[in-house]
Structure formats: structure tokens, C-alpha cells
Scaffold this motif. Structure first.
Motif, short mmCIF file in Angstrom:
data_model
loop_
_atom_site.label_atom_id
_atom_site.label_comp_id
_atom_site.label_asym_id
_atom_site.label_seq_id
_atom_site.Cartn_x
_atom_site.Cartn_y
_atom_site.Cartn_z
N SER A 140 3.50 37.43 17.91
CA SER A 140 4.84 37.31 16.51
C SER A 140 5.50 36.88 15.90
CB SER A 140 4.58 38.70 18.17
OG SER A 140 6.43 38.63 18.54
N GLN A 141 5.77 35.74 16.22
CA GLN A 141 6.49 35.17 15.51
C GLN A 141 5.93 34.92 13.73
OE1 GLN A 141 9.66 33.76 15.72
NE2 GLN A 141 9.62 34.30 18.73
N HIS A 165 12.95 37.30 23.55
CA HIS A 165 11.82 36.34 22.10
C HIS A 165 12.06 36.40 20.96
CE1 HIS A 165 9.44 34.11 24.86
NE2 HIS A 165 9.92 35.09 25.86
N ARG A 166 13.08 37.66 20.67
CA ARG A 166 12.66 38.61 19.00
C ARG A 166 13.71 39.36 18.63
NH1 ARG A 166 7.83 38.58 16.02
NH2 ARG A 166 10.16 38.86 14.73
N ALA A 169 13.32 41.10 15.49
CA ALA A 169 12.29 41.64 15.17
C ALA A 169 13.18 43.55 15.14
CB ALA A 169 11.35 42.02 16.24
#
Length: 326
Positions: A140-141, A165-166, A169
Motif C-alpha cells: 500500500s506504500q 506500517h502506515r 495513511a
């Protein structure tokens, strides 16, 4: 005019997991309406059809539309001729496309919208096992807007892992009816702590009365509880907004009516989709201008697409070309 249809199954790129099911493919109906050398196309998915035999019901309804169109029926007539659902969506889209091809006037011009530019669409991270889940987060990066599927015993851990991780977002969550009202109350402060912008369908429709008057720091959007225009009065008393899906409400013509009524009721607007090709995404794109939340690029998770397709670069979905639709 000649109206024909065909059914096709297209696999997902990865197994698609959410609170109520795990799917390997999507079933579509594709409609073509010909007037001499000019053709209009439309497409819809039979997922979550209200009919016991979705394929048979869809074929029967398309045949009803074929007869009515041959007698002069148009888009507005479909609203009373056919029930909301996939068949009406596909035929409605074909009528819009045929009108655009005949006239040389794009659908957005007929609706009265400004010339479309790319819109930001959210990427769904499914309710998969840990290995696939982590891989989806890594993949999703580059996508700013994420929709996280929840509805399991590990929801808190999934939120923590997502933010690990995000952290950047713009995050919404979709529970697909996976919580009880009590679980929702317990999760609301957790969602706020993780800066979740909205929650899509937290509880089952039969439990939604518990939402009446419930204080919440995060807005709640109806999906499974919302099907068509006649649901709006009830939804406005329980939720903060609606997810408009053309496959459920029965096409772009119906969706535009819902947008107008939702605004009158101060409801927040999301436009969503079931997995289908760019042909279906093209019709949903016409509602994107009205929506605060957008999840319409279902073609990106399929192994096949029509050509020309609708490209999506870093989450920004391009409008359809005239060759594709509308």
C-alpha cells in the motif's frame, strides 16, 4: 435497438477476505445496447443480489428491459420498470453510454458536472491472514487513503500493525457487520486513538437501532443497511452517511437522486463498488465528484480488465475515456 447480455466470472488477484466471506472471483453481467452502428455498454456484479437465483433473475430483468426499450422506455422508466440491483444498473449504464455516443456529449456534461479530473480512491486492505495482511500493507506504500477491513478478534492488533506500517495513511475502516453494538462502543475510542476518519457498517442491520443517539467520535456510514432510495429516511436517523453503490441502488440515474436527497438530510456521502471491471468503475466515477469518501476502483483487484481501462497512479484514478464509456 438491440439489447444483449452475457455473464462472466473474473478471479481476484488475491483471495478477498472480509468479515462475512472469503471470495476468489466476481460474477458480472455485461450489457450491450446497439442502435445501428452505435453501441452503449454497461456492467454490474451480482454480488449481494437480493434474489434467490441472481443469474436467472438478472437475465429475466434484462429481458424485461429489452422489451420496454424497444417500446421507447428510457432511463427514468427503468426506475419503476425494474427493481434496484445489478440488472437495472447495467442497463441504465448502457443507456447513458449510448446517449453519449449518439450525441457526442459526455455523460458528465449531461449531468452538469465540471470536466472531470483524477480523483483519489481508497485502497482496501482485506481481512486476510497475517502473512497476506502484512504484504498488503507493504504494497500500500504510495497510496494515501486506505480502507482497512475489520471484524475479527484481532481488530486492535490489526489497527496497531496498520499504523506501524502506515502512520501516514488517511484511514477508514469497514466492519461489514462484524461487531455487536457492545463491541462497537468498546472500539470507538480505539478508532479515535488511531485517527480513523469513519467506520463503515459496524453492526448487522437487525442491531442498528442501538446506533440511535449513540455518541461517537467517528462518523458511521451505512452500507449493508442501505440499499436504495427508500431506505434514506431510516438511515438518516441512525447513521451519519451512506455508501452509494450503483449495483445496489440500481444505476447512475438512481444514484444521482440519492445524492440529492442525502444532501438534503445532511448525510455524508461515500460512493463504493463491488469488484468489477473499468466499465463498471466508469459509471461510478460520475458520482465521485459528489462524494467525501471514494472506493470505486474495483477493477484494480481483478486479474482481467476491459480495454481501455481506467489507470490509477498513486491512488489517483483517471476519468474514463469516451472509448471506454460515457
Amino acid at each position: 435497438m438491440e439489447l444483449s447480455h452475457a455473464f462472466l466470472d473474473i478471479p481476484f488477484s488475491l483471495p478477498y477476505h472480509f468479515a462475512r466471506a472469503s471470495l476468489l472471483a466476481t460474477r458480472l453481467v455485461r450489457v450491450e445496447l446497439r442502435d445501428g452502428d452505435v453501441r452503449g455498454r454497461g456492467e454490474a456484479t451480482l454480488f449481494e443480489s437480493p434474489f434467490p437465483d441472481p443469474k436467472a433473475a438478472t437475465a429475466e430483468q434484462v429481458e424485461q428491459a429489452r422489451v420496454a426499450i424497444g417500446q421507447g422506455a428510457g432511463r427514468e422508466d427503468l426506475l419503476t420498470l425494474l427493481p434496484a440491483g445489478a440488472a437495472r444498473n447495467a442497463v441504465d449504464a448502457a443507456l447513458w453510454d449510448l446517449e453519449a455516443k449518439r450525441s457526442g456529449r459526455r455523460v458528465w456534461q449531461t449531468i452538469g458536472l465540471p470536466e472531470p479530473t483524477p480523483v483519489e480512491d481508497m485502497l482496501t486492505v482485506s481481512l486476510a491472514g497475517e502473512t497476506q495482511f502484512v504484504q498488503e500493507l507493504k504494497d500500500s506504500q504510495g497510496r494515501r487513503a486506505l480502507k482497512l477491513k475489520l471484524g475479527s478478534e484481532e481488530d486492535v492488533e490489526r489497527l496497531e500493525l496498520t499504523r506501524a506500517h502506515r502512520p501516514d495513511a488517511e484511514l477508514v475502516v469497514d466492519v461489514n457487520c462484524g461487531w455487536t453494538p457492545e463491541r462497537l462502543v468498546a472500539m470507538l475510542p480505539v478508532l479515535a486513538r488511531h485517527d480513523v476518519r469513519m467506520v463503515e457498517q459496524p453492526v448487522r442491520p437487525e442491531h442498528e437501532e442501538a446506533l440511535r443517539g449513540l455518541p461517537r467520535p467517528v462518523p458511521l456510514i451505512a452500507d449493508e443497511s442501505f440499499y436504495a432510495e427508500e431506505d434514506l429516511p431510516r438511515i438518516a436517523e441512525l447513521y451519519d452517511g451512506v455508501n452509494i453503490k450503483l449495483d445496489k441502488c440500481g444505476g447512475l440515474t438512481a444514484a444521482l437522486r440519492i445524492v440529492a436527497q442525502a444532501r438534503q438530510r445532511d448525510l455524508r456521502i461515500m460512493v463504493g463498488c463491488f469488484a468489477a471491471t473499468s466499465l463498471a468503475s466508469a459509471a461510478a466515477f460520475q458520482v465521485a465528484h459528489h462524494a467525501e469518501f471514494r472506493d470505486i476502483a474495483g477493477h484494480l483487484i481483478l486479474t482481467e480488465d476491459v480495454q481501455p481501462s481506467m489507470p490509477c497512479v498513486d491512488g489517483w484514478l483517471s476519468p474514463p475515456t469516451p472509448e471506454l464509456w460515457g
